[in-house]
Design a protein around this motif. Structure first.
Motif, short mmCIF file in Angstrom:
data_model
loop_
_atom_site.label_atom_id
_atom_site.label_comp_id
_atom_site.label_asym_id
_atom_site.label_seq_id
_atom_site.Cartn_x
_atom_site.Cartn_y
_atom_site.Cartn_z
N ASN A 36 -15.61 -20.05 4.68
CA ASN A 36 -14.85 -21.22 4.24
C ASN A 36 -15.51 -22.52 4.70
OD1 ASN A 36 -12.85 -22.43 2.84
ND2 ASN A 36 -11.16 -21.74 4.13
N VAL A 37 -16.80 -22.64 4.43
CA VAL A 37 -17.53 -23.86 4.81
C VAL A 37 -17.21 -24.98 3.82
CG1 VAL A 37 -19.81 -24.87 5.22
CG2 VAL A 37 -19.42 -22.45 5.70
N ARG A 38 -16.81 -26.11 4.35
CA ARG A 38 -16.60 -27.27 3.47
C ARG A 38 -17.34 -28.46 4.07
NH1 ARG A 38 -13.11 -25.96 -0.41
NH2 ARG A 38 -12.89 -28.07 -1.22
N ILE A 39 -18.01 -29.21 3.19
CA ILE A 39 -18.85 -30.31 3.66
C ILE A 39 -18.39 -31.62 3.07
CG2 ILE A 39 -21.21 -31.19 3.76
CD1 ILE A 39 -22.22 -28.42 3.79
N GLY A 40 -18.12 -32.56 3.94
CA GLY A 40 -17.73 -33.90 3.50
C GLY A 40 -18.58 -34.94 4.18
N LYS A 41 -18.10 -36.17 4.17
CA LYS A 41 -18.85 -37.26 4.77
C LYS A 41 -18.13 -37.81 6.00
CE LYS A 41 -19.30 -38.96 0.67
NZ LYS A 41 -19.45 -39.87 -0.47
N LYS B 27 -20.43 -55.76 0.85
CA LYS B 27 -20.65 -57.21 0.77
C LYS B 27 -20.51 -57.70 -0.66
CE LYS B 27 -22.93 -58.48 4.97
NZ LYS B 27 -23.73 -57.32 5.49
N ASN B 28 -21.10 -56.95 -1.60
CA ASN B 28 -21.04 -57.36 -3.01
C ASN B 28 -19.61 -57.36 -3.53
OD1 ASN B 28 -23.78 -57.64 -3.07
ND2 ASN B 28 -24.17 -55.61 -3.95
N MET B 29 -18.76 -56.50 -2.94
CA MET B 29 -17.36 -56.45 -3.38
C MET B 29 -16.50 -57.40 -2.54
SD MET B 29 -17.07 -52.35 -3.91
CE MET B 29 -15.43 -52.31 -4.64
N SER B 30 -17.17 -58.28 -1.81
CA SER B 30 -16.48 -59.31 -1.00
C SER B 30 -15.59 -58.74 0.10
CB SER B 30 -15.64 -60.25 -1.88
OG SER B 30 -16.34 -60.62 -3.02
N PHE B 31 -15.93 -57.57 0.63
CA PHE B 31 -15.28 -57.13 1.86
C PHE B 31 -16.01 -57.78 3.02
CE2 PHE B 31 -14.36 -53.48 -0.93
CZ PHE B 31 -12.98 -53.46 -0.80
N SER B 32 -15.37 -58.67 3.73
CA SER B 32 -16.06 -59.37 4.81
C SER B 32 -15.82 -58.64 6.13
CB SER B 32 -15.55 -60.80 4.90
OG SER B 32 -14.17 -60.79 5.13
N GLY B 33 -16.69 -58.89 7.08
CA GLY B 33 -16.48 -58.40 8.44
C GLY B 33 -16.62 -56.91 8.61
N MET B 34 -17.40 -56.27 7.74
CA MET B 34 -17.64 -54.84 7.95
C MET B 34 -19.14 -54.65 8.06
SD MET B 34 -14.83 -53.29 5.30
CE MET B 34 -14.21 -51.90 6.22
N SER B 35 -19.59 -54.12 9.20
CA SER B 35 -21.02 -54.02 9.41
C SER B 35 -21.37 -52.71 10.10
CB SER B 35 -21.49 -55.20 10.27
OG SER B 35 -20.82 -55.15 11.51
N ASN B 36 -22.68 -52.51 10.24
CA ASN B 36 -23.19 -51.35 10.95
C ASN B 36 -22.62 -50.04 10.40
OD1 ASN B 36 -24.82 -50.11 12.76
ND2 ASN B 36 -23.81 -50.90 14.60
N VAL B 37 -22.70 -49.87 9.09
CA VAL B 37 -22.21 -48.66 8.44
C VAL B 37 -23.20 -47.52 8.64
CG1 VAL B 37 -21.47 -47.63 6.26
CG2 VAL B 37 -21.10 -50.06 6.67
N ARG B 38 -22.73 -46.41 9.12
CA ARG B 38 -23.60 -45.24 9.25
C ARG B 38 -22.89 -44.05 8.63
NH1 ARG B 38 -27.93 -46.53 12.11
NH2 ARG B 38 -28.72 -44.43 12.34
N ILE B 39 -23.66 -43.28 7.86
CA ILE B 39 -23.06 -42.18 7.12
C ILE B 39 -23.69 -40.86 7.52
CG2 ILE B 39 -22.61 -41.24 4.82
CD1 ILE B 39 -22.51 -44.02 3.76
N GLY B 40 -22.84 -39.93 7.92
CA GLY B 40 -23.31 -38.60 8.27
C GLY B 40 -22.50 -37.56 7.53
N LYS B 41 -22.55 -36.34 8.04
CA LYS B 41 -21.83 -35.25 7.39
C LYS B 41 -20.70 -34.74 8.28
CE LYS B 41 -25.81 -33.46 6.39
NZ LYS B 41 -26.91 -32.53 6.11
N PHE B 42 -19.65 -34.29 7.64
CA PHE B 42 -18.54 -33.68 8.35
C PHE B 42 -18.36 -32.28 7.78
CE2 PHE B 42 -14.12 -32.81 9.41
CZ PHE B 42 -14.05 -33.27 10.70
N ILE B 43 -18.52 -31.28 8.60
CA ILE B 43 -18.50 -29.90 8.12
C ILE B 43 -17.39 -29.13 8.82
CG2 ILE B 43 -19.86 -27.77 7.88
CD1 ILE B 43 -22.38 -29.45 8.08
N THR B 44 -16.57 -28.43 8.06
CA THR B 44 -15.60 -27.53 8.68
C THR B 44 -15.99 -26.09 8.34
OG1 THR B 44 -14.10 -27.62 6.79
CG2 THR B 44 -13.71 -29.21 8.54
N ILE B 45 -15.92 -25.23 9.34
CA ILE B 45 -16.26 -23.81 9.16
C ILE B 45 -15.21 -22.97 9.87
CG2 ILE B 45 -17.99 -22.00 9.55
CD1 ILE B 45 -20.14 -24.02 9.68
#
Lengths: 82, 82
Positions: A36-41, B27-45
């Protein structure tokens, strides 16, 4: 300043092809008993806001309008003062 | 039976192009004050194991050998009895 930790997952009702691929990968590598592996962000964002309420509103709007696709994904988040 | 929640993030020292793209999007959608966005993975097993120690070992090995790329990513996880 707050740090938002956002989790975006594929809806439970839907197939998660990336998760299925990893599940097969684990089986092929002889890892037993993992299913039941599920991968999101997982997204972290630094949010400038005076109050937690303001920060929550900003993150909620960002999730709805840009980060998550509500047709296929659900989102949840936590805020921590940074 | 345990549920593992694994977070895999790009190393802090490295540029995160996906995060930068989302930051520009905000920024293009005019959301101000949001910075340093980092995207990784979230996995449930779901992990079948008799003890938490056994489950931890399984998840640790899976992270090292399949899920995370240690050259560019760091990982952390929590285990919950399911």
């Amino acid at each position: 300043m707050y740090t938002a930790e956002i989790i975006i997952m594929p809806l439970k009702e839907l197939l998660d092809p990336q998760g299925k691929a990893v599940e097969h990968g684990l089986k092929n590598m002889s890892f037993s008993g993992m299913s039941n592996v599920r991968i999101g962000k997982f997204i972290t964002i630094e949010v400038e806001a005076a109050t937690e309420k303001e920060a929550t509103e900003k993150v909620e709007t960002a999730c709805k309008k840009l980060l998550a696709n509500p047709v296929i994904e659900s989102y949840s988040y936590t805020l921590k003062p940074a």
